[in-house]
Motif scaffolding. Structure first.
Motif, PDB file in Angstrom:
ATOM      1  N   LEU A 189       0.830  -1.208   0.000  1.00 15.64           N
ATOM      2  CA  LEU A 189       0.000   0.000   0.000  1.00 15.64           C
ATOM      3  C   LEU A 189       0.864   1.257   0.000  1.00 15.64           C
ATOM      4  O   LEU A 189       0.542   2.253  -0.669  1.00 15.64           O
ATOM      5  N   GLY A 194      -1.251   3.786  -1.982  1.00 16.49           N
ATOM      6  CA  GLY A 194      -2.586   3.574  -1.442  1.00 16.49           C
ATOM      7  C   GLY A 194      -3.553   2.904  -2.398  1.00 16.49           C
ATOM      8  O   GLY A 194      -4.748   2.794  -2.086  1.00 16.49           O
ATOM      9  N   LEU A 196      -5.466   0.182  -3.437  1.00 12.90           N
ATOM     10  CA  LEU A 196      -5.812  -1.049  -2.732  1.00 12.90           C
ATOM     11  C   LEU A 196      -5.802  -2.259  -3.657  1.00 12.90           C
ATOM     12  O   LEU A 196      -5.233  -3.303  -3.321  1.00 12.90           O
ATOM     13  N   SER A 199      -2.412  -3.320  -4.664  1.00 19.67           N
ATOM     14  CA  SER A 199      -1.699  -3.891  -3.522  1.00 19.67           C
ATOM     15  C   SER A 199      -2.162  -5.306  -3.213  1.00 19.67           C
ATOM     16  O   SER A 199      -1.379  -6.140  -2.746  1.00 19.67           O
ATOM     17  N   SER A 335      -4.371   4.604  -7.610  1.00 17.69           N
ATOM     18  CA  SER A 335      -5.272   5.112  -6.579  1.00 17.69           C
ATOM     19  C   SER A 335      -6.091   6.269  -7.153  1.00 17.69           C
ATOM     20  O   SER A 335      -5.790   6.797  -8.232  1.00 17.69           O
TER      21      SER A 335
END
Length: 732
Positions: A189, A194, A196, A199, A335
């Motif tokens: 992350l 960030g 998601l 990740s 993101s």
């Protein structure tokens, strides 16, 4: 590679459905058929194996699994008192009735008179199974434990030891996998800003490979001898490499999307560049693992095959399943903040900048002191390797609350640590003179320093073999025990005289000592085979002789540093309380072989990813200007520095994931997993931070343009698998 990526992207539904179908089928087959793990070790040509063969052929009841039921008197009672003897005798009668039990020698019988300690506080019953430990199921062992513990009470404490008990109590990686996965997700992350879904993809890809892999390993155990630890080690290795492979590909994919390429083109480029890194790194891991077959030790065949199978699956899912999933994700690989920035500011070319470029320039400016300092540091860390002692950790390192550890501690208190590792003295008896010679040998053995007791000989039912038990004064992992085995083996010809059958020294402890010796003798050949094969593979990848040579030497340094650190922690005991290690002792004999296999391949992950990017920069720079040798020197500095600047963040993240995944196995109760987890985690730390982050770039700066040169005659005969050659159009 580009065609494969393109096909997987376009046919993503079929690819994902195919992998899920394979997953369902293999898991279903594994659940319905079950496993048939085999913990036994066969060492042809060794003295301990000769003892096993004699007992198996002539004395079946003595050749099966042997366990101990350890009895401790509590509350000031004596083991001979009625309040202890009655419940224990009743429990032992029930134990003798368990299917598969060949015999139970009670400490209250005439045959077991020596099985009560001098102070009367501890005693043990010897339990012999009709089959070997590998054939004693967990339910059988659990039945033995529960039946024996029925004697527990206010005056009696029962604990059990033996290989079948160890197998039953083995819990596997368990929570460690969850902790490692969560830690990896946190790093992903951070690295992916960030995002998601991006990740989660490396974790999902690795999970698919591991579920299929563990199911296939279970099925594999039916066709080849495979110890149960194979599955645990395969999960540890597969989780680490699987997440890293996903990180490499997705990181390149995201960079291409940010640079303005379409999602399909970004996927194709990622697989054709980072995917090739994954392919060659994974092949190196598999080569190193399968190189264990060169050792000729059948115990390692199943371990190496299981681990190689899992790595191959993580590689396959990363190159097929992951590109298909990237097709489904589309813009969600970024993101929301990154998508908004791309829409508002437009594409941003991927370039070296920030901390890692400054780090690369520092290494370039200070290349001589950096190379010397990094090399000295790695050598110092690895120095304890030269006092490394191999053996078997045994029950002394089991969790303190386990019944096997409690049995070990009780026997050590009551009789001495040597009672946890008795020797079997076995010989053929063809005449009365042979029997008399064996008696003479036993009398001489009983007088040897380090021997506590030698039992009277027992003759096999067919009268052809005699067996006696020797109890040493030192524990199974002690140096003195290793010396005693050698002394007893050398004593037999002197004590018996010529013309009598050989006396063989067997049992678990001598077998483990033989196992360590065999591996130590064959380890140089194994290392040579793996290093040469990996060198040849890297020659085809980088079209260079110096880069593969440097990589091979650096990988050996990584392994040396890891083994040195393991010796300091697990044998010397430095930091054992912090790392929750119950007891010190020798490093398990097969750990260096596995560690070398896996680490040599993992090091190639970083080497190929780092140097292939440097190679891209070199060729782009050389095509932009084709100048003098001085220009080539400058171009080499540029390529090394900017290649490191572009890959440093990903390599650091990949190493961080590996360290956390492997380090999470330190919370496991399994000592072997602790050793393996610490060794790999520490090795990756040294490899990524010191060797790939400092030493390799500094050496490449010092070597100069010769990094990228290969003799013309060799150029013509070596196949060209160069990552740069395959991706020239895309990177332009």
């Amino acid at each position: 590679m580009s065609r494969l990526a393109h096909w997987c992207f376009l046919h993503r539904r079929a690819v994902v459905a195919g992998w899920l179908l394979i997953l369902v089928v293999t898991v279903a087959l594994s659940q319905s058929i079950g496993s048939k793990y085999n913990e036994s070790v066969s060492l042809p040509g060794t003295d301990s194996q000769a003892a096993v063969n004699l007992l198996t052929d002539n004395f079946p009841s003595a050749s099966g699994e042997g366990d101990q039921i350890v009895i401790e008197a509590e509350g000031g009672a004596d083991v001979r008192s009625d309040q202890v003897q009655q419940p224990v005798t009743a429990a032992l009668s029930k134990v003798a009735a368990i299917p598969g039990i060949a015999s139970v020698v009670s400490p209250y019988s005439q045959q077991g008179a020596t099985q009560i300690s001098k102070d009367g506080s501890v005693a043990f019953a010897a339990v012999n199974w009709k089959m070997k430990a590998a054939d004693v199921t967990k339910s059988d062992a659990r039945k033995l434990i529960d039946t024996a513990k029925s004697a527990d009470g206010p005056n009696v404490r029962i604990s059990l030891g033996g290989q079948s008990i160890e197998n039953e109590e083995s819990a596997g990686p368990g929570v460690s996998v969850v902790v490692g996965a969560i830690a990896a997700l946190v790093i992903l992350l951070i690295v992916f800003g960030g995002a998601l879904f991006a990740s989660l993809m490396p974790l999902v890809t690795a999970a698919v490979a591991l579920l299929i892999g563990t199911s296939l390993i279970s099925l594999l155990s039916h066709v080849m001898d495979t110890p149960s630890v194979s599955s645990d080690l395969a999960v540890l290795i597969g989780l680490g490499v699987g997440i890293d492979y996903g990180l490499f590909i997705i990181s390149r994919h995201r960079g291409s999307v940010k640079a303005g390429r379409s999602y399909e083109d970004s996927t194709v480029l990622a697989v054709n560049t980072s995917g090739r890194t994954v392919l060659f790194a994974g092949m190196t891991v598999c080569i190193a693992l399968l190189g264990q077959f060169a050792l000729g030790v059948d115990y390692l065949y199943g371990v190496s095959a299981a681990s190689a199978l899992t790595v191959a699956l993580t590689m396959a899912t990363a190159l097929t399943f992951l590109p298909a999933m990237l097709g489904f994700l589309g813009p969600k690989t970024l993101s929301r903040r990154e998508r908004r920035a791309l829409a508002e500011k437009g594409p941003v070319a991927e370039d070296a900048s920030g901390f890692w470029l400054r780090w690369g320039k520092f290494v370039e400016r200070r290349r001589v002191p950096v190379a010397a300092g990094a090399l000295a540091l790695v050598v110092v860390i690895g120095l304890p390797l030269f006092s490394l002692r191999l053996g078997s950790s045994g029950a002394a390192t089991d969790p303190p609350d386990s019944t096997t550890h409690q049995a070990y501690a009780a026997l050590s208190r009551g009789f001495g640590p040597g009672y946890n590792g008795p020797f079997q003295l076995v010989t053929e008896v063809n005449s009365p003179s042979d029997a008399q010679a064996f008696d003479t040998f036993l009398a001489a053995a009983a007088k040897e320093p380090g021997v506590v007791l030698v039992t009277p000989p027992t003759t096999s039912p067919n009268g052809k073999v005699a067996l006696a038990i020797l109890y040493p004064s030192t524990g199974p992992g002690a140096k003195a025990t290793v010396s005693l085995v050698s002394d007893i083996r050398g004593l037999a010809p002197k004590a018996e005289g010529p013309g009598h059958p050989a006396v063989h020294v067997g049992g678990v402890t001598p077998a483990n000592i033989d196992f360590s010796r065999v591996l130590s003798e064959k380890l140089p050949l194994f290392i040579a085979v793996v290093v040469v094969l990996a060198f040849l593979l890297l020659v085809t990848v980088f079209r260079s002789l110096l880069i593969p040579l440097v990589a091979a030497v650096m990988n050996l340094l990584s392994v040396g540093a890891a083994l040195g650190a393991m010796n300091v922690v697990f044998t010397w005991g430095w930091g054992d309380s912090i790392l929750n290690i119950p007891a010190t002792g020798p490093v398990d004999a097969f750990i260096p072989v596995l560690l070398f296999s896996v680490l040599f391949g993992l090091s190639m992950d970083y080497e190929v990813y780092l140097v292939s990017r440097m190679q891209e920069e070199w060729h782009l720079r050389r095509r932009a200007r084709n100048g003098s040798h001085a220009d080539q020197v400058l171009d080499n500095h540029w390529a090394v520095t900017h290649g490191q600047g572009k890959t440093g963040r990903v390599v650091a993240a990949a190493a961080g994931i590996m360290i956390l995944v492997f380090g999470s196995f330190l919370i496991s109760d399994d000592h072997v997993l602790k050793e393996f987890g610490f060794g790999l985690g520490f090795a990756v730390l040294v490899d990524a931070l010191i060797i790939r982050g400092l030493l390799v770039p500094a050496l490449m700066h010092l070597i100069g343009p010769a990094n990228w040169v290969m003799p013309r005659w060799l150029e013509r005969i070596v196949p060209n698998f160069s990552i740069e050659a395959a991706t020239r159009k895309e990177v332009q």
